[in-house]
Design a protein around this motif. Structure first.
Motif, PDB file in Angstrom:
ATOM      1  N   SER A  89       0.840  -1.186   0.000  1.00  0.00           N
ATOM      2  CA  SER A  89       0.000   0.000   0.000  1.00  0.00           C
ATOM      3  C   SER A  89       0.883   1.246   0.000  1.00  0.00           C
ATOM      4  O   SER A  89       1.938   1.267   0.613  1.00  0.00           O
ATOM      5  N   ASP A 113     -10.774  -6.672   5.746  1.00  0.00           N
ATOM      6  CA  ASP A 113     -10.161  -7.986   5.569  1.00  0.00           C
ATOM      7  C   ASP A 113      -8.840  -8.081   6.323  1.00  0.00           C
ATOM      8  O   ASP A 113      -8.602  -8.988   7.100  1.00  0.00           O
ATOM      9  N   VAL A 115      -5.476  -5.515   8.018  1.00  0.00           N
ATOM     10  CA  VAL A 115      -4.822  -4.233   8.260  1.00  0.00           C
ATOM     11  C   VAL A 115      -3.321  -4.500   8.233  1.00  0.00           C
ATOM     12  O   VAL A 115      -2.809  -5.301   9.018  1.00  0.00           O
ATOM     13  N   ASP A 116      -2.664  -3.848   7.284  1.00  0.00           N
ATOM     14  CA  ASP A 116      -1.235  -4.077   7.090  1.00  0.00           C
ATOM     15  C   ASP A 116      -0.481  -2.832   7.558  1.00  0.00           C
ATOM     16  O   ASP A 116      -0.124  -2.723   8.732  1.00  0.00           O
ATOM     17  N   GLY A 118      -1.910   0.042   7.736  1.00  0.00           N
ATOM     18  CA  GLY A 118      -2.912   0.847   8.420  1.00  0.00           C
ATOM     19  C   GLY A 118      -3.233   2.141   7.692  1.00  0.00           C
ATOM     20  O   GLY A 118      -4.077   2.910   8.124  1.00  0.00           O
ATOM     21  N   THR A 120      -4.658   2.683   4.693  1.00  0.00           N
ATOM     22  CA  THR A 120      -5.995   2.702   4.099  1.00  0.00           C
ATOM     23  C   THR A 120      -7.035   2.986   5.178  1.00  0.00           C
ATOM     24  O   THR A 120      -7.930   3.818   5.018  1.00  0.00           O
ATOM     25  N   LYS A 144      -1.717  -7.674  10.671  1.00  0.00           N
ATOM     26  CA  LYS A 144      -0.323  -8.137  10.573  1.00  0.00           C
ATOM     27  C   LYS A 144       0.444  -7.758  11.831  1.00  0.00           C
ATOM     28  O   LYS A 144       0.164  -6.739  12.464  1.00  0.00           O
ATOM     29  N   LYS A 164       3.586 -11.603   6.096  1.00  0.00           N
ATOM     30  CA  LYS A 164       3.738 -12.289   4.808  1.00  0.00           C
ATOM     31  C   LYS A 164       2.525 -11.955   3.969  1.00  0.00           C
ATOM     32  O   LYS A 164       1.498 -11.544   4.508  1.00  0.00           O
ATOM     33  N   PHE A 165       2.629 -12.171   2.663  1.00  0.00           N
ATOM     34  CA  PHE A 165       1.487 -11.875   1.800  1.00  0.00           C
ATOM     35  C   PHE A 165       0.526 -13.056   1.814  1.00  0.00           C
ATOM     36  O   PHE A 165       0.871 -14.168   1.430  1.00  0.00           O
ATOM     37  N   VAL A 166      -0.695 -12.807   2.283  1.00  0.00           N
ATOM     38  CA  VAL A 166      -1.671 -13.888   2.434  1.00  0.00           C
ATOM     39  C   VAL A 166      -2.839 -13.699   1.465  1.00  0.00           C
ATOM     40  O   VAL A 166      -3.144 -12.584   1.060  1.00  0.00           O
ATOM     41  N   LEU A 171      -9.338 -12.270   0.426  1.00  0.00           N
ATOM     42  CA  LEU A 171      -8.075 -11.588   0.094  1.00  0.00           C
ATOM     43  C   LEU A 171      -7.519 -12.097  -1.228  1.00  0.00           C
ATOM     44  O   LEU A 171      -7.511 -13.303  -1.479  1.00  0.00           O
ATOM     45  N   ASP A 172      -7.032 -11.144  -2.019  1.00  0.00           N
ATOM     46  CA  ASP A 172      -6.588 -11.518  -3.360  1.00  0.00           C
ATOM     47  C   ASP A 172      -5.100 -11.302  -3.564  1.00  0.00           C
ATOM     48  O   ASP A 172      -4.454 -10.542  -2.849  1.00  0.00           O
TER      49      ASP A 172
END
Ligand code: IMP
Ligand code: MG
Length: 199
Positions: A89, A113, A115-116, A118, A120, A144, A164-166, A171-172
């Motif tokens: 992001s 879905d 919060v990475d 934060g 957004t 995360k 990690k990217f999940v 989630l896409d």
């Protein structure tokens, strides 16, 4: 008649092969969503609740969560685009779809879905606060680990996950894998193959 396999759509669907690991199973998701629903039901008893889903990632979580909340509630959605690469992001955010009605005096529960960074969420909360709701809280299915160090207020957390990217359960990665019933970690080769950035 034989047909050439030329597009992704023609190939057999085998998402399990793209996963390094399954982080959260379908059963674990269902159990935690039921717990969150019970907690939200108790916390908002007697209030007018608006579940605000952030498109598209929160959709699968929201429909399951809504059915576990035993209150009279409303559902609405916002769509937000966050500029950046497909896996990171940038903090530059734009509202693509806004709410359909006023939220003045309503208790808003933002359903996210994940919060990475934060960023957004921070933008969204500021935009909503300006509209005079009675309260705003956040329910994030996934948060995360690194996010906990930031001061993003999250009232309800489903699971804390590693940085990690999940994918899966909404989630896409590049718009795919949303329909997996579990949360998994993609094998790095999968995004490396497509030439995209990874985190
Ligand atoms: P943030 O602004 O960095 O908190 O990122 C928020 C959005 O980025 C989420 O709502 C997701 O759409 C997306 N995102 C962040 N991390 C992941 C991930 O690990 N997998 C899939 N999408 C993610
Ligand atoms: Mg996304």
């Amino acid at each position: 008649m034989w047909k050439d396999v030329t597009t992704v759509a023609d190939m057999p669907w085998n998402p399990d092969a793209d996963m390094a690991e399954v982080l959260i199973t379908e059963e674990q998701l269902a159990a935690r969503v039921a717990e969150l629903g019970a907690q939200i039901t108790a916390d908002y008893a007697g209030e007018r609740l608006l579940l605000l889903g952030v498109l598209k990632g929160a959709v699968l979580f929201l429909v399951d969560l809504a059915r576990q909340i035993k209150l009279s509630l409303e559902i609405d959605f916002m769509a937000i685009s966050s500029y950046g690469s497909s896996t990171k992001s940038s903090g530059i955010v734009r509202i693509l779809k806004d709410l359909e009605s006023s939220v003045e005096g309503q208790h808003i529960l933002v359903v996210e879905d994940i919060v990475d960074s934060g960023l957004t969420l921070d933008y969204l909360l500021r935009s909503l606060a300006a509209r005079g709701p009675a309260s705003i809280k956040v329910c994030g299915l996934l948060v995360k680990e690194r996010t906990r160090a930031l001061s993003v207020p999250i009232a309800y957390t489903g699971f804390t996950v590693p940085d990690k990217f999940v994918v899966g359960y909404g989630l896409d990665y590049a718009e795919r894998y949303r329909n997996l019933p579990y949360i998994g970690v993609l094998r790095p080769e999968v995004y490396r193959d497509t030439g995209r950035d990874a985190s």
